[in-house]
Design a protein around this motif. Structure first.
Motif, PDB file in Angstrom:
ATOM      1  N   GLU A  66       0.839  -1.206   0.000  1.00 30.42           N
ATOM      2  CA  GLU A  66       0.000   0.000   0.000  1.00 30.42           C
ATOM      3  C   GLU A  66       0.878   1.262   0.000  1.00 30.42           C
ATOM      4  O   GLU A  66       0.593   2.236  -0.698  1.00 30.42           O
ATOM      5  CB  GLU A  66      -0.928  -0.034   1.229  1.00 30.42           C
ATOM      6  CG  GLU A  66      -1.997   1.053   1.272  1.00 30.42           C
ATOM      7  CD  GLU A  66      -2.931   1.039   0.063  1.00 30.42           C
ATOM      8  OE1 GLU A  66      -3.234  -0.050  -0.460  1.00 30.42           O
ATOM      9  OE2 GLU A  66      -3.337   2.146  -0.357  1.00 30.42           O
ATOM     10  N   GLN A  67       1.964   1.225   0.757  1.00 27.77           N
ATOM     11  CA  GLN A  67       2.866   2.396   0.787  1.00 27.77           C
ATOM     12  C   GLN A  67       3.475   2.657  -0.590  1.00 27.77           C
ATOM     13  O   GLN A  67       3.568   3.805  -1.022  1.00 27.77           O
ATOM     14  CB  GLN A  67       3.986   2.166   1.797  1.00 27.77           C
ATOM     15  CG  GLN A  67       3.520   2.215   3.242  1.00 27.77           C
ATOM     16  CD  GLN A  67       4.627   1.796   4.215  1.00 27.77           C
ATOM     17  OE1 GLN A  67       5.793   1.763   3.860  1.00 27.77           O
ATOM     18  NE2 GLN A  67       4.234   1.463   5.441  1.00 27.77           N
ATOM     19  N   LYS A  69       2.181   1.851  -3.434  1.00 29.38           N
ATOM     20  CA  LYS A  69       1.115   2.373  -4.297  1.00 29.38           C
ATOM     21  C   LYS A  69       0.917   3.869  -4.061  1.00 29.38           C
ATOM     22  O   LYS A  69       0.861   4.656  -5.003  1.00 29.38           O
ATOM     23  CB  LYS A  69      -0.210   1.669  -3.973  1.00 29.38           C
ATOM     24  CG  LYS A  69      -0.290   0.217  -4.344  1.00 29.38           C
ATOM     25  CD  LYS A  69      -1.760  -0.174  -4.310  1.00 29.38           C
ATOM     26  CE  LYS A  69      -2.048  -1.423  -3.598  1.00 29.38           C
ATOM     27  NZ  LYS A  69      -3.427  -1.768  -3.411  1.00 29.38           N
ATOM     28  N   GLN A  70       0.799   4.226  -2.779  1.00 29.85           N
ATOM     29  CA  GLN A  70       0.523   5.630  -2.454  1.00 29.85           C
ATOM     30  C   GLN A  70       1.651   6.546  -2.934  1.00 29.85           C
ATOM     31  O   GLN A  70       1.400   7.627  -3.445  1.00 29.85           O
ATOM     32  CB  GLN A  70       0.284   5.815  -0.944  1.00 29.85           C
ATOM     33  CG  GLN A  70      -1.027   5.220  -0.454  1.00 29.85           C
ATOM     34  CD  GLN A  70      -2.241   5.645  -1.296  1.00 29.85           C
ATOM     35  OE1 GLN A  70      -2.326   6.775  -1.784  1.00 29.85           O
ATOM     36  NE2 GLN A  70      -3.181   4.721  -1.508  1.00 29.85           N
ATOM     37  N   GLN A  71       2.882   6.078  -2.756  1.00 28.90           N
ATOM     38  CA  GLN A  71       4.016   6.906  -3.203  1.00 28.90           C
ATOM     39  C   GLN A  71       3.923   7.177  -4.707  1.00 28.90           C
ATOM     40  O   GLN A  71       4.159   8.297  -5.161  1.00 28.90           O
ATOM     41  CB  GLN A  71       5.347   6.204  -2.908  1.00 28.90           C
ATOM     42  CG  GLN A  71       5.778   6.337  -1.461  1.00 28.90           C
ATOM     43  CD  GLN A  71       6.758   5.239  -1.046  1.00 28.90           C
ATOM     44  OE1 GLN A  71       7.122   4.376  -1.852  1.00 28.90           O
ATOM     45  NE2 GLN A  71       7.164   5.271   0.213  1.00 28.90           N
ATOM     46  N   LEU A  73       1.185   6.986  -6.664  1.00 28.70           N
ATOM     47  CA  LEU A  73       0.013   7.810  -6.997  1.00 28.70           C
ATOM     48  C   LEU A  73       0.295   9.283  -6.679  1.00 28.70           C
ATOM     49  O   LEU A  73      -0.075  10.177  -7.451  1.00 28.70           O
ATOM     50  CB  LEU A  73      -1.219   7.320  -6.226  1.00 28.70           C
ATOM     51  CG  LEU A  73      -1.794   5.987  -6.737  1.00 28.70           C
ATOM     52  CD1 LEU A  73      -2.854   5.452  -5.772  1.00 28.70           C
ATOM     53  CD2 LEU A  73      -2.398   6.157  -8.143  1.00 28.70           C
ATOM     54  N   THR A  74       0.960   9.497  -5.543  1.00 23.97           N
ATOM     55  CA  THR A  74       1.275  10.884  -5.166  1.00 23.97           C
ATOM     56  C   THR A  74       2.205  11.521  -6.203  1.00 23.97           C
ATOM     57  O   THR A  74       1.993  12.657  -6.626  1.00 23.97           O
ATOM     58  CB  THR A  74       1.956  10.912  -3.775  1.00 23.97           C
ATOM     59  OG1 THR A  74       1.113  10.213  -2.876  1.00 23.97           O
ATOM     60  CG2 THR A  74       2.184  12.321  -3.291  1.00 23.97           C
ATOM     61  N   GLU A  88      -3.235   6.897 -13.943  1.00 22.74           N
ATOM     62  CA  GLU A  88      -3.781   6.217 -12.761  1.00 22.74           C
ATOM     63  C   GLU A  88      -4.368   4.853 -13.139  1.00 22.74           C
ATOM     64  O   GLU A  88      -4.147   3.856 -12.455  1.00 22.74           O
ATOM     65  CB  GLU A  88      -4.845   7.087 -12.096  1.00 22.74           C
ATOM     66  CG  GLU A  88      -5.287   6.550 -10.748  1.00 22.74           C
ATOM     67  CD  GLU A  88      -6.541   7.239 -10.225  1.00 22.74           C
ATOM     68  OE1 GLU A  88      -6.425   7.998  -9.267  1.00 22.74           O
ATOM     69  OE2 GLU A  88      -7.632   7.013 -10.789  1.00 22.74           O
TER      70      GLU A  88
END
Ligand code: ASP
Ligand code: MG
Length: 420
Positions: A66-67, A69-71, A73-74, A88
Protein backbone atom coordinates in the motif's frame (compact mmCIF):
# COMPACT_ATOMS: atom_id res chain seq x y z
CA UNK A 1 19.83 5.60 -32.62
CA UNK A 2 21.12 5.96 -29.09
CA UNK A 3 20.30 4.01 -25.95
CA UNK A 4 19.95 5.86 -22.64
CA UNK A 5 19.52 4.43 -19.19
CA UNK A 6 18.35 6.45 -16.21
CA UNK A 7 18.80 4.82 -12.79
CA UNK A 8 16.51 4.96 -9.77
CA UNK A 9 18.25 8.04 -8.34
CA UNK A 10 17.53 10.02 -11.50
CA UNK A 11 13.76 9.74 -10.98
CA UNK A 12 13.51 9.82 -7.17
CA UNK A 13 11.80 13.21 -6.94
CA UNK A 14 9.43 15.39 -8.93
CA UNK A 15 12.30 17.70 -9.88
CA UNK A 16 14.48 14.84 -11.01
CA UNK A 17 11.75 13.39 -13.22
CA UNK A 18 11.35 16.82 -14.76
CA UNK A 19 15.12 16.93 -15.21
CA UNK A 20 14.97 13.72 -17.29
CA UNK A 21 12.61 15.62 -19.59
CA UNK A 22 15.10 18.49 -19.87
CA UNK A 23 17.93 16.11 -20.76
CA UNK A 24 15.86 14.31 -23.40
CA UNK A 25 14.81 17.63 -24.84
CA UNK A 26 18.44 18.32 -25.69
CA UNK A 27 18.34 15.33 -28.04
CA UNK A 28 15.25 16.47 -29.90
CA UNK A 29 14.84 14.89 -33.31
CA UNK A 30 17.14 11.97 -32.52
CA UNK A 31 16.00 8.38 -32.10
CA UNK A 32 16.37 7.26 -28.51
CA UNK A 33 15.57 4.07 -26.68
CA UNK A 34 15.30 5.02 -23.02
CA UNK A 35 15.45 2.51 -20.18
CA UNK A 36 14.32 3.72 -16.76
CA UNK A 37 14.72 1.98 -13.41
CA UNK A 38 12.29 1.82 -10.52
CA UNK A 39 11.98 5.07 -8.59
CA UNK A 40 14.56 5.54 -5.82
CA UNK A 41 14.51 2.65 -3.37
CA UNK A 42 11.29 1.06 -4.69
CA UNK A 43 13.00 -2.24 -5.50
CA UNK A 44 14.14 -2.59 -1.88
CA UNK A 45 10.61 -1.81 -0.69
CA UNK A 46 9.14 -4.41 -3.02
CA UNK A 47 11.65 -6.99 -1.81
CA UNK A 48 10.20 -6.45 1.68
CA UNK A 49 6.68 -7.02 0.30
CA UNK A 50 7.74 -10.33 -1.26
CA UNK A 51 9.50 -11.43 1.93
CA UNK A 52 6.49 -10.64 4.12
CA UNK A 53 4.18 -12.48 1.74
CA UNK A 54 6.41 -15.53 1.64
CA UNK A 55 6.75 -15.72 5.41
CA UNK A 56 2.96 -15.77 5.78
CA UNK A 57 2.63 -12.16 6.91
CA UNK A 58 -0.08 -11.29 4.46
CA UNK A 59 -1.32 -8.18 6.28
CA UNK A 60 2.18 -6.79 6.52
CA UNK A 61 2.78 -7.51 2.83
CA UNK A 62 -0.43 -5.72 1.83
CA UNK A 63 0.38 -2.78 4.05
CA UNK A 64 3.93 -2.45 2.69
CA UNK A 65 2.59 -2.65 -0.83
CA UNK A 66 0.00 0.00 0.00
CA UNK A 67 2.87 2.40 0.79
CA UNK A 68 4.45 1.71 -2.60
CA UNK A 69 1.11 2.37 -4.30
CA UNK A 70 0.52 5.63 -2.45
CA UNK A 71 4.02 6.91 -3.20
CA UNK A 72 3.51 6.33 -6.92
CA UNK A 73 0.01 7.81 -7.00
CA UNK A 74 1.28 10.88 -5.17
CA UNK A 75 4.15 11.30 -7.61
CA UNK A 76 1.75 10.97 -10.54
CA UNK A 77 -0.58 13.57 -8.98
CA UNK A 78 2.20 16.10 -8.61
CA UNK A 79 3.44 15.61 -12.14
CA UNK A 80 0.32 15.20 -14.25
CA UNK A 81 -2.76 17.11 -15.22
CA UNK A 82 -4.30 15.99 -18.52
CA UNK A 83 -2.72 12.53 -18.47
CA UNK A 84 -3.44 11.82 -14.81
CA UNK A 85 -6.51 9.61 -15.27
CA UNK A 86 -4.88 7.50 -17.98
CA UNK A 87 -1.79 7.11 -15.86
CA UNK A 88 -3.78 6.22 -12.76
CA UNK A 89 -5.69 3.54 -14.66
CA UNK A 90 -2.49 1.99 -15.94
CA UNK A 91 -0.90 2.11 -12.48
CA UNK A 92 -3.96 0.45 -10.99
CA UNK A 93 -3.74 -2.42 -13.46
CA UNK A 94 -0.21 -3.10 -12.24
CA UNK A 95 -1.33 -2.77 -8.60
CA UNK A 96 -4.10 -5.31 -9.17
CA UNK A 97 -1.69 -7.93 -10.52
CA UNK A 98 0.32 -7.78 -7.31
CA UNK A 99 -2.69 -7.51 -5.01
CA UNK A 100 -4.16 -10.68 -6.45
CA UNK A 101 -0.96 -12.52 -5.88
CA UNK A 102 -0.66 -11.24 -2.29
CA UNK A 103 -4.11 -12.63 -1.52
CA UNK A 104 -2.97 -16.14 -2.49
CA UNK A 105 -0.87 -18.51 -0.41
CA UNK A 106 2.66 -19.19 -1.56
CA UNK A 107 2.98 -22.65 -3.12
CA UNK A 108 6.03 -22.13 -5.31
CA UNK A 109 9.62 -21.14 -4.51
CA UNK A 110 10.41 -17.72 -3.10
CA UNK A 111 12.35 -16.50 -6.14
CA UNK A 112 9.28 -16.90 -8.35
CA UNK A 113 7.17 -14.65 -6.10
CA UNK A 114 10.05 -12.23 -5.72
CA UNK A 115 10.09 -11.64 -9.46
CA UNK A 116 6.30 -11.29 -9.80
CA UNK A 117 6.29 -8.61 -7.10
CA UNK A 118 9.58 -6.81 -7.68
CA UNK A 119 9.15 -6.37 -11.44
CA UNK A 120 6.32 -3.94 -10.84
CA UNK A 121 8.74 -1.21 -9.67
CA UNK A 122 10.02 -0.54 -13.18
CA UNK A 123 6.53 -0.78 -14.69
CA UNK A 124 5.20 1.88 -12.30
CA UNK A 125 8.12 4.26 -12.75
CA UNK A 126 8.15 4.09 -16.55
CA UNK A 127 4.37 4.49 -16.68
CA UNK A 128 4.57 7.74 -14.69
CA UNK A 129 7.62 9.11 -16.50
CA UNK A 130 6.20 8.28 -19.92
CA UNK A 131 2.90 10.05 -19.20
CA UNK A 132 4.75 13.01 -17.73
CA UNK A 133 7.06 13.34 -20.74
CA UNK A 134 4.18 13.11 -23.19
CA UNK A 135 2.34 15.80 -21.28
CA UNK A 136 5.49 17.95 -21.23
CA UNK A 137 5.87 17.66 -25.01
CA UNK A 138 8.65 15.05 -25.03
CA UNK A 139 6.68 12.57 -27.10
CA UNK A 140 7.48 8.95 -26.45
CA UNK A 141 6.08 5.47 -26.90
CA UNK A 142 5.90 3.37 -23.69
CA UNK A 143 6.65 -0.31 -24.07
CA UNK A 144 6.36 -3.30 -21.73
CA UNK A 145 9.79 -4.87 -22.03
CA UNK A 146 8.33 -8.21 -20.90
CA UNK A 147 6.78 -8.48 -24.35
CA UNK A 148 10.27 -8.23 -25.86
CA UNK A 149 12.77 -9.79 -23.45
CA UNK A 150 12.30 -13.55 -23.31
CA UNK A 151 14.20 -15.33 -20.53
CA UNK A 152 14.42 -18.75 -18.94
CA UNK A 153 12.73 -19.37 -15.59
CA UNK A 154 15.84 -18.96 -13.47
CA UNK A 155 13.98 -16.45 -11.33
CA UNK A 156 15.97 -13.55 -9.84
CA UNK A 157 18.87 -14.20 -12.18
CA UNK A 158 17.14 -15.04 -15.43
CA UNK A 159 19.09 -15.69 -18.63
CA UNK A 160 18.14 -13.99 -21.88
CA UNK A 161 16.98 -16.03 -24.84
CA UNK A 162 19.07 -14.09 -27.35
CA UNK A 163 17.54 -15.48 -30.53
CA UNK A 164 13.94 -14.91 -29.54
CA UNK A 165 14.65 -11.49 -28.07
CA UNK A 166 16.65 -10.34 -31.11
CA UNK A 167 13.75 -11.34 -33.33
CA UNK A 168 11.32 -9.32 -31.21
CA UNK A 169 13.67 -6.32 -31.18
CA UNK A 170 14.02 -6.44 -34.96
CA UNK A 171 10.34 -6.91 -35.74
CA UNK A 172 8.57 -5.16 -32.89
CA UNK A 173 10.90 -2.51 -31.50
CA UNK A 174 12.73 -1.19 -34.58
CA UNK A 175 9.55 -0.41 -36.59
CA UNK A 176 8.24 1.75 -33.72
CA UNK A 177 10.99 4.25 -34.56
CA UNK A 178 9.20 4.91 -37.86
CA UNK A 179 6.50 6.74 -35.93
CA UNK A 180 8.17 7.74 -32.65
CA UNK A 181 11.50 9.33 -31.78
CA UNK A 182 11.60 8.01 -28.24
CA UNK A 183 10.79 4.53 -26.99
CA UNK A 184 10.56 4.39 -23.22
CA UNK A 185 10.81 1.06 -21.46
CA UNK A 186 11.97 -0.86 -18.39
CA UNK A 187 15.26 -2.45 -17.50
CA UNK A 188 15.92 -5.42 -15.25
CA UNK A 189 12.79 -7.43 -16.11
CA UNK A 190 11.70 -9.95 -18.70
CA UNK A 191 9.30 -12.79 -19.10
CA UNK A 192 9.30 -16.57 -19.63
CA UNK A 193 7.51 -18.39 -22.43
CA UNK A 194 4.67 -18.89 -19.94
CA UNK A 195 4.32 -15.16 -19.38
CA UNK A 196 5.77 -15.26 -15.90
CA UNK A 197 7.76 -12.16 -15.02
CA UNK A 198 11.47 -12.56 -14.35
CA UNK A 199 14.27 -10.31 -13.17
CA UNK A 200 17.88 -10.24 -14.33
CA UNK A 201 19.62 -9.60 -10.99
CA UNK A 202 19.81 -6.43 -8.93
CA UNK A 203 20.98 -3.34 -10.79
CA UNK A 204 20.29 -5.18 -14.03
CA UNK A 205 18.92 -2.20 -15.96
CA UNK A 206 22.35 -1.30 -17.31
CA UNK A 207 22.47 -4.80 -18.76
CA UNK A 208 19.04 -4.46 -20.40
CA UNK A 209 20.16 -1.20 -21.98
CA UNK A 210 23.31 -2.87 -23.31
CA UNK A 211 21.30 -5.72 -24.84
CA UNK A 212 19.04 -3.21 -26.57
CA UNK A 213 22.09 -1.30 -27.80
CA UNK A 214 23.57 -4.51 -29.16
CA UNK A 215 20.38 -5.73 -30.83
CA UNK A 216 19.48 -2.34 -32.28
CA UNK A 217 23.08 -1.65 -33.42
CA UNK A 218 22.93 1.62 -31.50
CA UNK A 219 25.50 4.31 -32.20
CA UNK A 220 26.14 4.62 -28.45
CA UNK A 221 24.84 3.87 -24.98
CA UNK A 222 24.76 6.38 -22.14
CA UNK A 223 23.96 5.72 -18.51
CA UNK A 224 22.98 8.78 -16.54
CA UNK A 225 24.10 8.72 -12.93
CA UNK A 226 24.43 11.00 -9.92
CA UNK A 227 28.23 10.87 -10.11
CA UNK A 228 30.51 12.68 -12.53
CA UNK A 229 31.39 9.47 -14.36
CA UNK A 230 33.48 6.41 -13.59
CA UNK A 231 35.81 7.16 -10.70
CA UNK A 232 38.95 5.24 -9.73
CA UNK A 233 37.32 4.37 -6.39
CA UNK A 234 33.92 4.67 -4.77
CA UNK A 235 33.72 8.36 -3.73
CA UNK A 236 31.60 7.32 -0.73
CA UNK A 237 34.53 5.24 0.56
CA UNK A 238 37.46 7.34 -0.63
CA UNK A 239 37.16 11.10 -0.63
CA UNK A 240 40.16 11.50 -2.98
CA UNK A 241 38.49 9.43 -5.72
CA UNK A 242 39.14 10.93 -9.15
CA UNK A 243 37.28 10.86 -12.44
CA UNK A 244 38.56 8.58 -15.19
CA UNK A 245 37.60 10.29 -18.42
CA UNK A 246 38.47 7.43 -20.75
CA UNK A 247 38.48 3.67 -20.30
CA UNK A 248 38.41 0.63 -22.54
CA UNK A 249 36.09 -2.36 -22.41
CA UNK A 250 38.72 -4.65 -20.89
CA UNK A 251 39.44 -2.29 -18.05
CA UNK A 252 35.76 -1.68 -17.43
CA UNK A 253 34.89 -5.37 -17.35
CA UNK A 254 37.78 -6.04 -14.95
CA UNK A 255 36.69 -3.24 -12.60
CA UNK A 256 33.11 -4.42 -12.46
CA UNK A 257 34.24 -8.01 -12.04
CA UNK A 258 36.18 -7.06 -8.92
CA UNK A 259 33.11 -5.33 -7.54
CA UNK A 260 33.15 -1.67 -8.68
CA UNK A 261 29.51 -0.69 -8.30
CA UNK A 262 29.34 1.96 -10.98
CA UNK A 263 28.23 -0.36 -13.82
CA UNK A 264 26.53 -3.75 -13.75
CA UNK A 265 29.19 -6.38 -14.61
CA UNK A 266 27.21 -7.90 -17.47
CA UNK A 267 26.85 -4.59 -19.29
CA UNK A 268 30.18 -4.49 -21.08
CA UNK A 269 30.07 -7.65 -23.18
CA UNK A 270 27.04 -6.82 -25.38
CA UNK A 271 28.59 -3.41 -26.08
CA UNK A 272 32.10 -4.72 -26.71
CA UNK A 273 30.74 -7.38 -29.08
CA UNK A 274 29.44 -4.64 -31.37
CA UNK A 275 32.09 -2.04 -30.47
CA UNK A 276 29.44 0.39 -29.27
CA UNK A 277 30.83 3.41 -27.39
CA UNK A 278 29.58 3.59 -23.82
CA UNK A 279 29.21 6.85 -21.91
CA UNK A 280 28.68 7.35 -18.20
CA UNK A 281 27.34 10.83 -17.59
CA UNK A 282 25.99 12.92 -14.74
CA UNK A 283 22.28 13.75 -14.84
CA UNK A 284 22.85 16.55 -12.32
CA UNK A 285 25.08 18.37 -14.80
CA UNK A 286 24.79 17.02 -18.35
CA UNK A 287 27.39 19.53 -19.56
CA UNK A 288 30.14 17.59 -17.74
CA UNK A 289 32.05 15.30 -20.10
CA UNK A 290 31.71 12.12 -17.98
CA UNK A 291 33.50 8.93 -18.97
CA UNK A 292 33.73 7.29 -22.36
CA UNK A 293 34.40 3.56 -22.58
CA UNK A 294 35.52 2.19 -25.93
CA UNK A 295 37.85 -0.20 -27.67
CA UNK A 296 41.07 1.80 -27.68
CA UNK A 297 43.76 0.98 -25.16
CA UNK A 298 44.06 3.67 -22.52
CA UNK A 299 47.42 4.49 -21.01
CA UNK A 300 48.37 5.95 -17.65
CA UNK A 301 45.31 4.90 -15.72
CA UNK A 302 45.42 5.79 -12.04
CA UNK A 303 45.30 2.94 -9.52
CA UNK A 304 41.74 1.61 -9.55
CA UNK A 305 40.56 0.68 -6.09
CA UNK A 306 37.68 -1.62 -5.20
CA UNK A 307 36.89 -2.36 -1.58
CA UNK A 308 34.31 -5.04 -0.84
CA UNK A 309 32.92 -5.24 2.68
CA UNK A 310 31.13 -8.09 4.33
CA UNK A 311 33.34 -10.87 3.05
CA UNK A 312 33.67 -14.38 4.44
CA UNK A 313 36.70 -16.62 4.08
CA UNK A 314 36.12 -20.36 4.00
CA UNK A 315 39.03 -22.70 4.46
CA UNK A 316 38.51 -26.31 3.55
CA UNK A 317 41.15 -28.77 4.64
CA UNK A 318 41.03 -32.39 3.54
CA UNK A 319 40.19 -34.63 6.48
CA UNK A 320 42.55 -37.47 5.60
CA UNK A 321 45.55 -35.42 4.46
CA UNK A 322 44.90 -36.23 0.78
CA UNK A 323 45.70 -33.63 -1.84
CA UNK A 324 43.04 -31.14 -2.84
CA UNK A 325 43.36 -32.03 -6.52
CA UNK A 326 41.15 -31.78 -9.60
CA UNK A 327 38.45 -34.05 -8.27
CA UNK A 328 37.55 -32.35 -4.97
CA UNK A 329 38.07 -28.91 -6.52
CA UNK A 330 35.80 -29.92 -9.39
CA UNK A 331 33.18 -31.03 -6.88
CA UNK A 332 33.47 -27.74 -5.03
CA UNK A 333 32.92 -25.74 -8.22
CA UNK A 334 29.94 -27.93 -8.96
CA UNK A 335 28.58 -27.01 -5.56
CA UNK A 336 29.23 -23.31 -6.25
CA UNK A 337 27.20 -23.62 -9.41
CA UNK A 338 24.37 -25.38 -7.62
CA UNK A 339 24.22 -22.76 -4.89
CA UNK A 340 24.80 -19.94 -7.37
CA UNK A 341 27.89 -18.79 -5.51
CA UNK A 342 30.54 -16.70 -7.22
CA UNK A 343 33.76 -16.78 -5.23
CA UNK A 344 35.57 -13.44 -5.18
CA UNK A 345 38.95 -15.07 -4.68
CA UNK A 346 40.20 -18.64 -4.49
CA UNK A 347 43.50 -20.19 -3.50
CA UNK A 348 44.54 -23.81 -3.71
CA UNK A 349 47.19 -25.43 -1.52
CA UNK A 350 48.31 -29.04 -0.98
CA UNK A 351 45.56 -30.03 1.41
CA UNK A 352 43.53 -26.84 1.69
CA UNK A 353 41.27 -24.88 -0.59
CA UNK A 354 40.45 -21.33 0.46
CA UNK A 355 37.81 -19.10 -1.00
CA UNK A 356 36.44 -15.66 -0.27
CA UNK A 357 32.73 -15.00 -0.76
CA UNK A 358 30.13 -12.34 -0.15
CA UNK A 359 28.67 -13.18 3.23
CA UNK A 360 25.23 -14.58 2.41
CA UNK A 361 24.51 -16.67 5.51
CA UNK A 362 22.02 -19.13 3.93
CA UNK A 363 24.41 -19.98 1.10
CA UNK A 364 27.46 -20.14 3.34
CA UNK A 365 25.73 -22.55 5.69
CA UNK A 366 24.73 -24.85 2.84
CA UNK A 367 28.21 -24.74 1.37
CA UNK A 368 29.90 -25.40 4.70
CA UNK A 369 27.52 -28.21 5.54
CA UNK A 370 27.91 -30.04 2.23
CA UNK A 371 31.67 -29.53 2.11
CA UNK A 372 32.07 -30.86 5.66
CA UNK A 373 31.52 -34.40 4.35
CA UNK A 374 35.00 -34.32 2.86
CA UNK A 375 36.74 -31.35 4.48
CA UNK A 376 37.28 -29.75 7.84
CA UNK A 377 35.64 -26.42 7.25
CA UNK A 378 36.59 -23.17 8.90
CA UNK A 379 34.68 -19.93 8.32
CA UNK A 380 35.83 -16.40 9.16
CA UNK A 381 33.48 -13.46 8.70
CA UNK A 382 33.49 -9.66 8.76
CA UNK A 383 36.43 -9.29 6.36
CA UNK A 384 37.20 -6.81 3.57
CA UNK A 385 38.54 -7.62 0.15
CA UNK A 386 40.71 -4.91 -1.34
CA UNK A 387 41.55 -5.00 -5.05
CA UNK A 388 43.89 -2.52 -6.70
CA UNK A 389 44.46 -2.54 -10.44
CA UNK A 390 47.53 -0.68 -11.70
CA UNK A 391 48.78 -0.67 -8.14
CA UNK A 392 51.96 0.91 -6.94
CA UNK A 393 53.82 0.50 -3.70
CA UNK A 394 52.70 3.82 -2.33
CA UNK A 395 48.96 3.24 -2.76
CA UNK A 396 49.21 -0.32 -1.59
CA UNK A 397 51.00 0.67 1.59
CA UNK A 398 48.67 3.54 2.26
CA UNK A 399 45.58 1.32 1.99
CA UNK A 400 46.93 -1.64 3.97
CA UNK A 401 48.98 0.17 6.60
CA UNK A 402 48.38 -1.24 10.09
CA UNK A 403 45.96 -3.86 8.81
CA UNK A 404 46.26 -7.63 9.03
CA UNK A 405 46.49 -9.28 5.63
CA UNK A 406 44.96 -12.76 5.70
CA UNK A 407 45.40 -13.63 2.04
CA UNK A 408 47.15 -12.05 -0.92
CA UNK A 409 47.06 -12.59 -4.66
CA UNK A 410 49.06 -10.64 -7.16
CA UNK A 411 49.70 -10.29 -10.90
CA UNK A 412 51.69 -7.51 -12.57
CA UNK A 413 48.39 -5.65 -13.04
CA UNK A 414 46.25 -6.47 -10.07
CA UNK A 415 46.75 -7.04 -6.38
CA UNK A 416 44.10 -8.41 -4.04
CA UNK A 417 44.32 -8.68 -0.29
CA UNK A 418 41.86 -9.94 2.24
CA UNK A 419 41.89 -7.70 5.30
CA UNK A 420 40.70 -8.34 8.80
N1 ASP B 1 15.48 -1.42 -9.96
C1 ASP B 1 16.43 -2.49 -10.01
C2 ASP B 1 17.34 -2.43 -8.81
O1 ASP B 1 17.25 -1.49 -8.02
C3 ASP B 1 17.20 -2.55 -11.29
C4 ASP B 1 18.10 -1.38 -11.55
O2 ASP B 1 17.90 -0.29 -11.02
O3 ASP B 1 19.04 -1.53 -12.33
O4 ASP B 1 18.13 -3.31 -8.61
MG1 MG C 1 19.66 1.28 -9.83
Amino acid sequence: MKVFKFGGASVNSIDRIKNVGKILDQYKGQKLLVVISAIGKTTNALEKVAEAFYTDKKEEALQLFEQVKQQHLTTAKYLLVTNYIDCENQLKDFFTEVDWLLHDKPVREFDYYYDQVVCVGELLSTCIVSHYLNEAGVKNQWMDVRDIFRTDDNFRDANIDWGYTQNKVTHEVKPVFNSADIILTQGFIGSTDENESTTLGREGSDYTAAIFANMLDAESQTIWKDVEGVMNADPKQFSEAQLISELNYTEAIEMTYYGAQVIHPKTIKPLQNKQIPFYVKCFLDPSLPGTVIGKNPVKNLPPIIVLKDNQAMIQMKSKDFSFVGEKPVGQLYHLFEELNIKPNLTQNGAITFTCVLDDRPEKLEKLALTASDVFDVDVMKGLKLLTIRHYNKEVFEKLTNGKTILLRQQTPETIQVLLQ
